[in-house]
Design a protein around this motif. Structure first.
Motif, short mmCIF file in Angstrom:
data_model
loop_
_atom_site.label_atom_id
_atom_site.label_comp_id
_atom_site.label_asym_id
_atom_site.label_seq_id
_atom_site.Cartn_x
_atom_site.Cartn_y
_atom_site.Cartn_z
N GLU A 114 37.29 44.72 45.27
CA GLU A 114 36.96 45.00 43.24
C GLU A 114 37.84 43.63 42.51
O GLU A 114 38.05 43.63 41.23
CB GLU A 114 37.08 46.00 43.42
CG GLU A 114 36.54 47.69 43.17
CD GLU A 114 36.91 48.93 43.58
OE1 GLU A 114 37.42 48.86 43.04
OE2 GLU A 114 36.93 49.72 44.58
N TYR A 115 39.17 43.29 42.62
CA TYR A 115 39.82 42.32 42.30
C TYR A 115 40.11 41.07 43.36
O TYR A 115 40.77 41.40 44.51
CB TYR A 115 41.07 43.10 41.44
CG TYR A 115 40.58 44.34 40.77
CD1 TYR A 115 41.12 43.90 39.86
CD2 TYR A 115 40.83 45.35 41.23
CE1 TYR A 115 40.96 44.94 38.76
CE2 TYR A 115 40.61 46.60 40.28
CZ TYR A 115 40.56 46.21 39.09
OH TYR A 115 40.36 46.92 37.42
N ALA A 116 40.62 40.16 42.75
CA ALA A 116 40.50 38.77 43.52
C ALA A 116 41.92 38.07 42.96
O ALA A 116 41.69 38.03 41.24
CB ALA A 116 39.50 38.19 43.67
N VAL A 127 44.40 33.28 48.31
CA VAL A 127 44.13 33.93 47.36
C VAL A 127 44.14 35.92 47.93
O VAL A 127 44.17 36.14 49.32
CB VAL A 127 42.39 34.10 47.24
CG1 VAL A 127 42.11 33.84 48.64
CG2 VAL A 127 41.56 35.19 46.60
N GLU A 128 44.05 37.15 47.32
CA GLU A 128 44.09 38.35 47.70
C GLU A 128 43.04 38.83 46.97
O GLU A 128 43.25 39.35 45.96
CB GLU A 128 45.50 38.47 47.10
CG GLU A 128 46.06 39.96 47.90
CD GLU A 128 47.39 40.17 47.50
OE1 GLU A 128 47.60 41.96 47.53
OE2 GLU A 128 48.09 40.04 47.17
N PHE A 129 42.70 39.95 47.99
CA PHE A 129 41.16 41.13 47.23
C PHE A 129 41.70 41.61 47.34
O PHE A 129 42.36 42.78 48.67
CB PHE A 129 40.55 39.95 48.32
CG PHE A 129 39.32 39.29 48.22
CD1 PHE A 129 39.10 38.74 47.15
CD2 PHE A 129 39.66 38.29 49.24
CE1 PHE A 129 38.00 37.61 46.23
CE2 PHE A 129 39.25 37.00 48.59
CZ PHE A 129 37.99 36.50 47.45
N ARG A 130 41.65 43.18 46.91
CA ARG A 130 42.06 44.40 46.87
C ARG A 130 40.46 44.65 46.23
O ARG A 130 39.54 44.45 45.30
CB ARG A 130 43.25 44.66 45.82
CG ARG A 130 44.30 43.81 46.26
CD ARG A 130 45.45 44.36 44.88
NE ARG A 130 44.90 43.81 43.94
CZ ARG A 130 45.14 42.03 42.91
NH1 ARG A 130 45.29 41.82 43.26
NH2 ARG A 130 45.20 42.48 41.82
N THR A 246 43.82 37.00 37.99
CA THR A 246 43.20 37.72 38.76
C THR A 246 41.33 37.92 37.70
O THR A 246 42.25 38.04 36.31
CB THR A 246 43.86 38.95 38.47
OG1 THR A 246 45.19 38.19 39.21
CG2 THR A 246 43.73 40.02 39.52
N PHE A 247 40.89 38.59 38.85
CA PHE A 247 39.79 38.66 38.28
C PHE A 247 39.43 39.74 38.96
O PHE A 247 39.84 40.21 39.82
CB PHE A 247 38.31 37.47 38.05
CG PHE A 247 38.31 36.36 38.26
CD1 PHE A 247 38.06 36.03 36.97
CD2 PHE A 247 38.19 35.58 39.10
CE1 PHE A 247 38.63 34.44 36.32
CE2 PHE A 247 38.43 33.96 38.72
CZ PHE A 247 38.57 33.09 37.48
N GLY A 248 38.64 40.92 37.72
CA GLY A 248 37.86 42.19 37.87
C GLY A 248 36.26 42.20 38.33
O GLY A 248 35.61 41.66 37.51
N ARG A 249 36.19 43.66 38.44
CA ARG A 249 34.68 43.48 38.44
C ARG A 249 34.49 44.87 37.80
O ARG A 249 32.95 45.73 37.31
CB ARG A 249 33.84 44.18 39.95
CG ARG A 249 33.60 42.43 40.85
CD ARG A 249 33.26 42.77 42.37
NE ARG A 249 32.11 43.38 42.13
CZ ARG A 249 31.15 43.94 43.43
NH1 ARG A 249 32.13 44.16 44.15
NH2 ARG A 249 30.43 44.79 43.05
N SER A 250 35.65 45.13 36.94
CA SER A 250 35.56 46.29 36.10
C SER A 250 34.04 46.39 34.66
O SER A 250 33.63 45.35 34.70
CB SER A 250 36.57 46.97 35.97
OG SER A 250 37.01 45.61 34.78
#
Length: 346
Positions: A114-116, A127-130, A246-250
């Motif tokens: 959902e976030y990177a 890169v860290e994905f959450r 940081t990118f998000g998908r919200s």
């Protein structure tokens, strides 16, 4: 159940005991209370209708700057950096040397995220994905010492187990795990090419699954680490050391925050970070930063609003050695670039 009307009745009756009671205040209060109840009932009905309509329509994506679109919430590909021109096999001396470039593609790690958060510079790229389905971090470094110095970002019990030999693709490596409740946090470390070190931190039920995921990271292309601004006024001797975004998908938009680190050969450094500005208008400032007005946030942070972002300069914590005057000079060189909703234009 007692109400404020009951309390007023009791108080008035006690005050006027033995005399005539004027019903006017009671009737007036009852009317006011009735009007509030009707308004509340209408709001609940309206909310229910809105929820039903929302269930029948697509989610509206609210982009930075208040712009909206009828597209659904961003796909997982929105967490990726723009591709860099000219894919080539990674060379050790290039990794972490150019803050604008990341020399790997994370493959399956993006699935379910959902976030990177991407970083490049000062000898490493990562890169860290959450997301709800789990977390993972991948780091590429020029030396194994740089990997050893990394702070652990994923939670575990703090009881790392002994290392064992593994193979990641056709390359030798090591793996170990740290218990984390009902799952295991695996660390897989290997050399994708001679002179270069890689490490994957990921939750996985088995060692084979962790090494299999590591084997899907690719090193035959590059991506651009981008933020929607430039810093055009750096003190003498200063240069760009690191980029992070940081990118998000919200539904609030894909851009969450971006930062650039500047520093010099003496070891001084400072971080400038931009985030979408909260609703409520620009923050007032009494300091001059080029064409902008800035303000102090405590003694070590300067901030200003340049729509659609809040921009901060960290002199300590995320910086060291730069004076307030130099921080204002750096903020004065802040320049927005591209469309805030399209990283390919940054």
């Amino acid at each position: 159940m007692f109400s404020d009307l009951d309390e007023q009745l009791a108080s008035t009756l006690k005050h006027r005991a033995g005399g005539d009671v004027d019903p006017t205040p009671f009737v007036q209060h009852a009317r006011i209370r009735g009007r509030r109840l009707r308004l509340r009932r209408r709001a609940l009905i309206a909310g229910g209708v809105a929820a039903a309509c929302a269930a029948l329509t697509s989610v509206v994506l609210v982009l930075p700057g208040g712009r909206t679109t009828d597209d659904p919430i961003a796909p997982a590909s929105a967490l990726m950096l723009p591709e860099a021109r000219g894919a080539a096999t990674v060379r050790p001396e290039e990794v972490g040397a150019d803050p604008a470039t990341v020399h790997f593609s994370p493959g399956a790690l993006v699935s379910g995220a959902e976030y990177a958060t991407w970083r490049a510079g000062r000898g490493i790229e990562s890169v860290e994905f959450r997301g709800r389905s789990g977390q993972a971090r991948f780091v590429l470094a020029r030396t194994e010492v740089l990997l050893d110095e990394l702070q652990q970002t994923l939670s575990s019990a703090g009881r790392p187990q002994p290392r064992s030999d593994v193979r990641v693709g056709d390359r030798p490596g090591v793996a170990w795990f740290d218990p984390s409740g009902d799952r295991q946090l695996w660390f897989v470390r290997w050399q994708p090419v001679d002179g270069l070190w890689a490490q994957l931190d990921t939750y996985a039920p088995t060692r084979d699954e962790a090494t299999g995921t590591a084997g899907r990271v690719r090193f035959d292309g590059a991506h651009r680490c981008v933020v929607p601004f430039r810093l055009e006024s750096v003190p003498p001797g200063g240069r760009l050391l690191e980029c992070s975004v940081t990118f998000g998908r919200s539904a609030r938009g894909t851009f969450v925050e971006g930062a650039l680190v500047v520093g010099d050969a003496s070891g001084r450094w400072l971080t400038v970070r931009a985030q979408p500005a909260p609703a409520g208008g620009a923050r007032a400032g009494d300091l001059t930063a080029g064409p902008y007005r800035a303000r102090r946030q405590g003694s070590d942070v300067l901030d200003m609003t340049v729509e659609p972002f809040v921009v901060e300069a960290f002199r300590k914590g995320w910086g060291d050695g730069y004076t307030e005057a130099e921080g204002l000079t750096i903020l004065g060189g802040y320049r927005p670039v591209g469309d805030p909703s399209r990283p390919d234009t940054w």
